[in-house]
Design a protein around this motif. Structure first.
Motif, PDB file in Angstrom:
ATOM      1  N   SER A 140       0.864  -1.189   0.000  1.00 42.34           N
ATOM      2  CA  SER A 140       0.000   0.000   0.000  1.00 42.34           C
ATOM      3  C   SER A 140       0.898   1.235   0.000  1.00 42.34           C
ATOM      4  CB  SER A 140      -0.903   0.025   1.245  1.00 42.34           C
ATOM      5  OG  SER A 140      -0.111   0.117   2.410  1.00 42.34           O
ATOM      6  N   GLY A 141       0.278   2.385  -0.234  1.00 42.68           N
ATOM      7  CA  GLY A 141       1.035   3.631  -0.094  1.00 42.68           C
ATOM      8  C   GLY A 141       1.519   3.779   1.338  1.00 42.68           C
ATOM      9  N   MET A 142       0.666   3.430   2.288  1.00 42.36           N
ATOM     10  CA  MET A 142       1.052   3.543   3.704  1.00 42.36           C
ATOM     11  C   MET A 142       2.217   2.617   4.049  1.00 42.36           C
ATOM     12  SD  MET A 142      -0.394   5.921   5.292  1.00 42.36           S
ATOM     13  CE  MET A 142      -0.287   5.558   7.032  1.00 42.36           C
ATOM     14  N   ILE A 183       5.257   4.454   2.849  1.00 42.48           N
ATOM     15  CA  ILE A 183       5.584   5.584   3.737  1.00 42.48           C
ATOM     16  C   ILE A 183       6.182   5.047   5.051  1.00 42.48           C
ATOM     17  CG2 ILE A 183       4.555   7.469   5.101  1.00 42.48           C
ATOM     18  CD1 ILE A 183       2.469   7.693   2.729  1.00 42.48           C
ATOM     19  N   TYR A 217      -1.681  14.096   3.617  1.00 44.72           N
ATOM     20  CA  TYR A 217      -2.545  12.924   3.737  1.00 44.72           C
ATOM     21  C   TYR A 217      -2.671  12.525   5.213  1.00 44.72           C
ATOM     22  CZ  TYR A 217      -4.151   8.183   3.703  1.00 44.72           C
ATOM     23  OH  TYR A 217      -4.850   7.043   3.976  1.00 44.72           O
ATOM     24  N   ASN A 242      -2.521  17.199   0.049  1.00 45.58           N
ATOM     25  CA  ASN A 242      -3.845  16.602   0.182  1.00 45.58           C
ATOM     26  C   ASN A 242      -4.470  17.129   1.467  1.00 45.58           C
ATOM     27  OD1 ASN A 242      -6.031  14.881   0.440  1.00 45.58           O
ATOM     28  ND2 ASN A 242      -4.842  12.992   0.552  1.00 45.58           N
ATOM     29  N   ASP A 249       6.168  12.632  -1.668  1.00 46.78           N
ATOM     30  CA  ASP A 249       4.987  11.837  -2.001  1.00 46.78           C
ATOM     31  C   ASP A 249       4.409  12.443  -3.278  1.00 46.78           C
ATOM     32  OD1 ASP A 249       2.389  10.828  -2.269  1.00 46.78           O
ATOM     33  OD2 ASP A 249       2.147  10.560  -0.116  1.00 46.78           O
ATOM     34  N   THR A 288       2.036  11.260  -5.237  1.00 47.67           N
ATOM     35  CA  THR A 288       0.756  10.635  -5.595  1.00 47.67           C
ATOM     36  C   THR A 288      -0.165  11.584  -6.359  1.00 47.67           C
ATOM     37  OG1 THR A 288       0.880   9.231  -3.631  1.00 47.67           O
ATOM     38  CG2 THR A 288      -1.299   9.518  -4.609  1.00 47.67           C
ATOM     39  N   PHE A 289      -0.309  12.829  -5.861  1.00 49.44           N
ATOM     40  CA  PHE A 289      -1.268  13.749  -6.490  1.00 49.44           C
ATOM     41  C   PHE A 289      -0.812  14.198  -7.869  1.00 49.44           C
ATOM     42  CE2 PHE A 289      -4.663  15.711  -3.651  1.00 49.44           C
ATOM     43  CZ  PHE A 289      -4.806  14.568  -2.886  1.00 49.44           C
ATOM     44  N   SER A 330       1.212   6.368  -3.615  1.00 43.64           N
ATOM     45  CA  SER A 330       0.092   5.473  -3.407  1.00 43.64           C
ATOM     46  C   SER A 330      -0.320   5.086  -4.830  1.00 43.64           C
ATOM     47  CB  SER A 330      -1.052   6.183  -2.675  1.00 43.64           C
ATOM     48  OG  SER A 330      -2.209   5.375  -2.755  1.00 43.64           O
ATOM     49  N   THR A 376      -2.392   3.053  -5.552  1.00 45.37           N
ATOM     50  CA  THR A 376      -3.844   2.916  -5.456  1.00 45.37           C
ATOM     51  C   THR A 376      -4.564   3.969  -6.296  1.00 45.37           C
ATOM     52  OG1 THR A 376      -3.377   2.363  -3.129  1.00 45.37           O
ATOM     53  CG2 THR A 376      -5.679   2.835  -3.694  1.00 45.37           C
ATOM     54  N   LYS A 377      -3.922   5.131  -6.432  1.00 43.83           N
ATOM     55  CA  LYS A 377      -4.592   6.296  -7.007  1.00 43.83           C
ATOM     56  C   LYS A 377      -4.390   6.346  -8.527  1.00 43.83           C
ATOM     57  CE  LYS A 377      -5.763   7.415  -2.765  1.00 43.83           C
ATOM     58  NZ  LYS A 377      -5.074   6.550  -1.858  1.00 43.83           N
ATOM     59  N   LEU A 384      -2.017  -0.319  -3.404  1.00 45.36           N
ATOM     60  CA  LEU A 384      -0.591  -0.610  -3.629  1.00 45.36           C
ATOM     61  C   LEU A 384       0.231   0.658  -3.421  1.00 45.36           C
ATOM     62  CD1 LEU A 384      -0.606  -2.578  -7.011  1.00 45.36           C
ATOM     63  CD2 LEU A 384       0.019  -3.522  -4.794  1.00 45.36           C
TER      64      LEU A 384
END
Ligand SMILES: Cc1ncc(COP(=O)(O)O)c(C=O)c1O
Length: 386
Positions: free
Chosen positions: A83-85, A88, A108, A154, A179, A181-182, A201, A203-204, A214
């Motif tokens: 996961s992203g978490m 991190i 986040y 975020n 990060d 992700t965005f 992440s 996931t996004k 993921l």
């Protein structure tokens, strides 16, 4: 990294293409007779010895395919995580006790919670900054071990001056994690600016269909890569091969999806700006946004998340989210389908985020259909006060 990273020849060949082509071409099997055009889903917990993989928690051919595809976009060797978490957590786990971390005060909620816990347990000292205030960041990074950047943040969508703060941190030996992700690697590539690690992440946007969880870490520092690989092995924060395969399939359309989602986001941000139910719109693509000039100076787009504050407070914002028919009332972002939620429905959301802020993850639907739905839901939200 898990098994075999792409050979140098493959890297050189891909580097002659734009990122729009690399999302399609990278992470494919070698072109041998009867080889598949896609990697297989490698369902094995163990491998015949002696060999370079050894065990399913150490490596997997499907991971390697996604890792090499992300490597070709972010420009650094890559590890995929559960996961992203998990990604991190792996970065934070390798910091020594007492490390000073400079981090954005908005970000986040999961990251913010981990930082808070690290502070409270005495594992780290966290200095929170306004990440868009370059002078404040430059003042606070002195003596720090890690600068943790999320940009755009975020859900406030603040934009950090990445080229300046990364260079300044590196000049005084402060580690830099971003990060991404965005933004996605189509919009900015922090490793090329000198960052030590880039986290996603997946996931996004990279997976893009709201069907897997993921994460990933990319770095150009081999020693760091080995430590993070060890952290993944030992924490067991590994992804399933099927999810990884799905993410790679999603990645193939990242450029198309981002182009469409970003153009929808800009159009919706413009329309929201003059909607009577909206107090304030946050989107770095708007010429009037305080972060527009900074974003334009180094980003190749503005992302596809739009945040806005609804007139009538939290209850009006909740009513809007519950009233839409096309936009789904759900958390998360980066999928083909538009989602929205009032962020303060989560208790961990930062107190600096207004309680009436809605975060809208703009998808790839027809923009007029989206607008009809959003306009109707916002109009209904105002009946709350009557
Ligand atoms: C910016 C950002 N980073 C990391 C995460 C965590 O990712 P995951 O849910 O894949 O663990 C999220 C999740 O929303 C996020 O928005």
């Amino acid at each position: 990294m898990s098994t075999d990273q792409p050979a140098n020849a493959e890297r050189d060949y891909l580097s002659s293409f734009t990122a729009h082509t690399r999302v399609v071409a990278a992470g494919r099997p070698a072109r041998e007779s009867d080889a598949g055009v896609n990697p297989s889903i490698d369902l094995n917990s163990t491998f015949i010895a002696p060999g370079s993989v050894g065990y399913g928690r150490y490596g997997n051919q499907t991971w390697s395919a996604l890792e090499s595809a992300i490597e070709s976009l972010e420009g650094g060797k890559t590890l995929v995580f559960a996961s992203g978490m998990a990604a991190i957590s792996a970065v934070l786990s390798i910091l020594p006790k007492g490390a000073v971390i400079v981090a954005s005060r908005n970000g986040y909620t999961g990251t913010m919670t981990l930082l808070k816990r690290a502070q409270e347990s005495g594992h780290a000292e966290v200095r929170y900054v306004d990440i868009a205030n370059t002078q404040e960041v430059l003042a606070e990074i002195k003596g720090a071990m890690l600068l943790w950047i999320e940009s755009p943040t975020n859900p406030a969508l603040e934009v950090a001056d990445l080229p300046t703060i990364i260079a300044a941190a590196k000049s005084i030996n402060v580690g830099v994690a971003v990060d991404n992700t965005f933004a996605t690697p189509l919009v900015q590539t922090p490793l090329a600016m000198g960052a030590d690690v880039v986290i996603h992440s997946l996931t996004k946007y990279i997976s893009g269909h709201s069907d897997v969880i993921l994460g990933s870490i990319s770095t150009n520092d081999d020693a760091l890569l080995n430590r993070l690989n060890d952290a993944r092995k030992m924490a067991g924060a590994i992804p399933g091969p099927f999810e990884v395969w799905i993410a790679l399939r999603g990645l193939r359309t990242l450029a198309l999806r981002m182009d469409r989602a970003q153009s929808n986001a800009l159009e919706l941000a413009i329309r929201l700006s003059s909607h009577p139910a909206v107090e304030k719109v946050r989107y770095p693509g708007l010429a009037t946004d305080p972060h527009h000039a900074m974003a334009k100076s180094f980003m190749k787009g503005f992302g596809a998340v739009v945040s806005f504050d609804v007139k009538g407070g939290a209850q009006a914002a909740d009513l809007a989210c519950e009233s839409s028919e096309l936009v789904a009332f759900a958390t998360s972002l980066g999928g083909v389908e538009s989602l929205w939620e009032r962020r303060h429905r989560w208790s961990a959301e930062s107190p600096t985020i207004p309680t009436n802020l809605i975060r809208l993850s703009v998808g790839i639907e027809d923009v007029d259909d989206l607008w009809r739905d959003i306009d109707a839901a916002l109009t209904k939200s105002q009946t709350f006060q009557k």
